[in-house]
Design a protein around this motif. Sequence first.
Motif, PDB file in Angstrom:
ATOM      1  N   ALA A   8      35.980  49.710  52.305  1.00  0.00           N
ATOM      2  CA  ALA A   8      35.844  50.824  53.237  1.00  0.00           C
ATOM      3  C   ALA A   8      36.428  50.388  54.569  1.00  0.00           C
ATOM      4  CB  ALA A   8      34.382  51.219  53.400  1.00  0.00           C
ATOM      5  N   ASN A   9      37.109  51.294  55.226  1.00  0.00           N
ATOM      6  CA  ASN A   9      37.808  50.933  56.455  1.00  0.00           C
ATOM      7  C   ASN A   9      37.648  52.049  57.477  1.00  0.00           C
ATOM      8  OD1 ASN A   9      39.383  49.355  58.141  1.00  0.00           O
ATOM      9  ND2 ASN A   9      41.310  50.154  57.358  1.00  0.00           N
ATOM     10  N   ARG A  10      37.452  51.664  58.727  1.00  0.00           N
ATOM     11  CA  ARG A  10      37.374  52.673  59.790  1.00  0.00           C
ATOM     12  C   ARG A  10      38.715  53.380  59.922  1.00  0.00           C
ATOM     13  NH1 ARG A  10      36.468  49.470  65.345  1.00  0.00           N
ATOM     14  NH2 ARG A  10      35.023  48.276  64.039  1.00  0.00           N
ATOM     15  N   CYS A  11      38.654  54.635  60.240  1.00  0.00           N
ATOM     16  CA  CYS A  11      39.845  55.467  60.457  1.00  0.00           C
ATOM     17  C   CYS A  11      40.696  55.660  59.217  1.00  0.00           C
ATOM     18  CB  CYS A  11      40.709  54.918  61.595  1.00  0.00           C
ATOM     19  SG  CYS A  11      39.839  54.772  63.178  1.00  0.00           S
ATOM     20  N   SER A  12      40.243  55.202  58.059  1.00  0.00           N
ATOM     21  CA  SER A  12      41.004  55.405  56.827  1.00  0.00           C
ATOM     22  C   SER A  12      41.100  56.890  56.508  1.00  0.00           C
ATOM     23  CB  SER A  12      40.327  54.677  55.664  1.00  0.00           C
ATOM     24  OG  SER A  12      40.841  55.099  54.414  1.00  0.00           O
ATOM     25  N   ASN A  13      42.215  57.280  55.919  1.00  0.00           N
ATOM     26  CA  ASN A  13      42.365  58.671  55.475  1.00  0.00           C
ATOM     27  C   ASN A  13      41.685  58.927  54.139  1.00  0.00           C
ATOM     28  OD1 ASN A  13      43.871  59.582  57.701  1.00  0.00           O
ATOM     29  ND2 ASN A  13      45.768  58.751  56.826  1.00  0.00           N
ATOM     30  N   THR A 147      28.287  50.832  59.719  1.00  0.00           N
ATOM     31  CA  THR A 147      28.887  52.035  60.293  1.00  0.00           C
ATOM     32  C   THR A 147      28.402  52.267  61.720  1.00  0.00           C
ATOM     33  OG1 THR A 147      29.168  53.101  58.137  1.00  0.00           O
ATOM     34  CG2 THR A 147      29.058  54.541  60.063  1.00  0.00           C
ATOM     35  N   ILE A 148      27.118  52.072  61.962  1.00  0.00           N
ATOM     36  CA  ILE A 148      26.577  52.283  63.301  1.00  0.00           C
ATOM     37  C   ILE A 148      27.201  51.307  64.294  1.00  0.00           C
ATOM     38  CG2 ILE A 148      24.480  52.265  64.697  1.00  0.00           C
ATOM     39  CD1 ILE A 148      24.782  54.666  62.819  1.00  0.00           C
ATOM     40  N   ASN A 149      27.477  50.090  63.859  1.00  0.00           N
ATOM     41  CA  ASN A 149      28.153  49.133  64.742  1.00  0.00           C
ATOM     42  C   ASN A 149      29.562  49.608  65.090  1.00  0.00           C
ATOM     43  OD1 ASN A 149      26.770  46.369  65.417  1.00  0.00           O
ATOM     44  ND2 ASN A 149      26.060  46.903  63.361  1.00  0.00           N
ATOM     45  N   VAL A 150      30.280  50.159  64.103  1.00  0.00           N
ATOM     46  CA  VAL A 150      31.613  50.702  64.364  1.00  0.00           C
ATOM     47  C   VAL A 150      31.524  51.843  65.374  1.00  0.00           C
ATOM     48  CG1 VAL A 150      33.525  52.010  63.348  1.00  0.00           C
ATOM     49  CG2 VAL A 150      32.605  50.014  62.151  1.00  0.00           C
ATOM     50  N   ILE A 151      30.578  52.752  65.165  1.00  0.00           N
ATOM     51  CA  ILE A 151      30.417  53.898  66.057  1.00  0.00           C
ATOM     52  C   ILE A 151      30.123  53.435  67.485  1.00  0.00           C
ATOM     53  CG2 ILE A 151      28.903  55.852  66.589  1.00  0.00           C
ATOM     54  CD1 ILE A 151      28.636  56.292  63.559  1.00  0.00           C
ATOM     55  N   VAL A 260      36.206  58.000  63.111  1.00  0.00           N
ATOM     56  CA  VAL A 260      36.211  56.533  62.972  1.00  0.00           C
ATOM     57  C   VAL A 260      35.290  55.994  61.889  1.00  0.00           C
ATOM     58  CG1 VAL A 260      36.811  56.284  65.406  1.00  0.00           C
ATOM     59  CG2 VAL A 260      34.407  56.119  64.717  1.00  0.00           C
ATOM     60  N   ILE A 261      34.301  56.734  61.422  1.00  0.00           N
ATOM     61  CA  ILE A 261      33.368  56.140  60.464  1.00  0.00           C
ATOM     62  C   ILE A 261      34.119  55.681  59.212  1.00  0.00           C
ATOM     63  CG2 ILE A 261      31.271  57.282  61.240  1.00  0.00           C
ATOM     64  CD1 ILE A 261      31.667  59.430  59.199  1.00  0.00           C
ATOM     65  N   PRO A 262      33.759  54.498  58.696  1.00  0.00           N
ATOM     66  CA  PRO A 262      34.476  53.946  57.539  1.00  0.00           C
ATOM     67  C   PRO A 262      34.296  54.799  56.283  1.00  0.00           C
ATOM     68  CG  PRO A 262      33.207  52.254  58.669  1.00  0.00           C
ATOM     69  CD  PRO A 262      32.759  53.566  59.228  1.00  0.00           C
ATOM     70  N   ILE A 263      35.378  54.947  55.533  1.00  0.00           N
ATOM     71  CA  ILE A 263      35.328  55.521  54.184  1.00  0.00           C
ATOM     72  C   ILE A 263      36.213  54.662  53.287  1.00  0.00           C
ATOM     73  CG2 ILE A 263      34.880  57.866  55.003  1.00  0.00           C
ATOM     74  CD1 ILE A 263      37.775  58.566  54.488  1.00  0.00           C
ATOM     75  N   VAL A 264      36.098  54.852  51.990  1.00  0.00           N
ATOM     76  CA  VAL A 264      36.865  54.042  51.047  1.00  0.00           C
ATOM     77  C   VAL A 264      38.360  54.194  51.319  1.00  0.00           C
ATOM     78  CG1 VAL A 264      37.476  53.717  48.623  1.00  0.00           C
ATOM     79  CG2 VAL A 264      35.105  54.103  49.270  1.00  0.00           C
TER      80      VAL A 264
END
Length: 365
Positions: A8-13, A147-151, A260-264
């Motif tokens: 999973a990666n932040r900003c991934s499409n 995810t909360i850390n990324v946010i 920005v939240i990570p998705i696969v």
Amino acid sequence: MPFTSSFANRCSNGGGTPVSLSPDSASSALSGKTIGGGTRNEIYGSAQYGSGFGTYTQTGDSTTYEPDLTLNVSGHTSNLAFGFLPIPWGDYRGADILSKAWQGYLPGEGYTYRMSPNPYPALYAGWIARKNGDDRSRFDIIGDASTINVIADVLTLPTDKGGCGADALFVQDISYVSNVTEPAVAWTMQAILAFNIHLHPWNIIQYWRGSSVAIGNSTYNNAFAHPNATSQNYWAASPLDLTGVDADWFNCLNRTIAAVIPIVDPTLVVRNRKTPGQIAGIVVGVVIPVLLIAAAVVFWLLRRRKATSTIPAADGKTVSLPSKKAHSSPRSGSVTGAEEMSGETDGLMGSNWDARAGRGGAQSE
């Protein structure tokens, strides 16, 4: 992502082909599920728990998405399109299935700080989004800890750098405790953040990523989200009172979190990820042969040292090589190590020479 080759990666499409979860335990609530395939276009849910799920249909080179407007979480977990499980709200709209999933199977473990600089590992976390210390601008965000850390990292950036200028507050681990004030369900959970902030499912303003991340406020009350509500329409929500709140601030939070939240990420793949048992087998298979080889080398060196500690003399006897002795400085009157060794060597050569001379004398007679 545990038990898969996915990242999973932040900003991934997002997008790509779903992959199967393969937990070691066949009885796990996640056994046989798939993850992945979801895109950021479908990242938004609603104010209702269980929103943000749907069906992807591949037709040739195109993919269509049909949202599922039912709000029962237990029927949505066959494919975790974004890779993350919904927030565990207890016995509320099928969320009790999440309590049966061993936490080691779940993605998103990260670090929280318990309101101190000492990091603490946790699976779920919360963060208070506030601007310029104004509590009227406070919104509470909950989800998995990573995810909360990324946010938090992004929202605290200035607006000209892609953030919202939020106050830099600690990411906190959150406590889930039983709430029995709603007779329509056996029990629901409430998330408790710092400063005694309690969040219930009806305090949530917006869900994202298959109901796995949410923003709310303990003063907000969505009448349509209570378990005993007569209408639980997918889009139903009580009006949000933003009196005294900068609307641009809330809109910035909403847009930035969604972005920005990570998705696969189908472009990132872990090759040949091993299970713990496979890793243990590899370690044993490598370490034991190395130890055996090392033991054989040591044994060979000891045998060689023993074999070279004596030399044969001409008369069939053996002469022991003298051990190396400590020596004093030549100024003390004793011989040096080099002189000592020279004398020892001369003695050995003399012994051999005498033996050869004896044989030579006998021949001359």
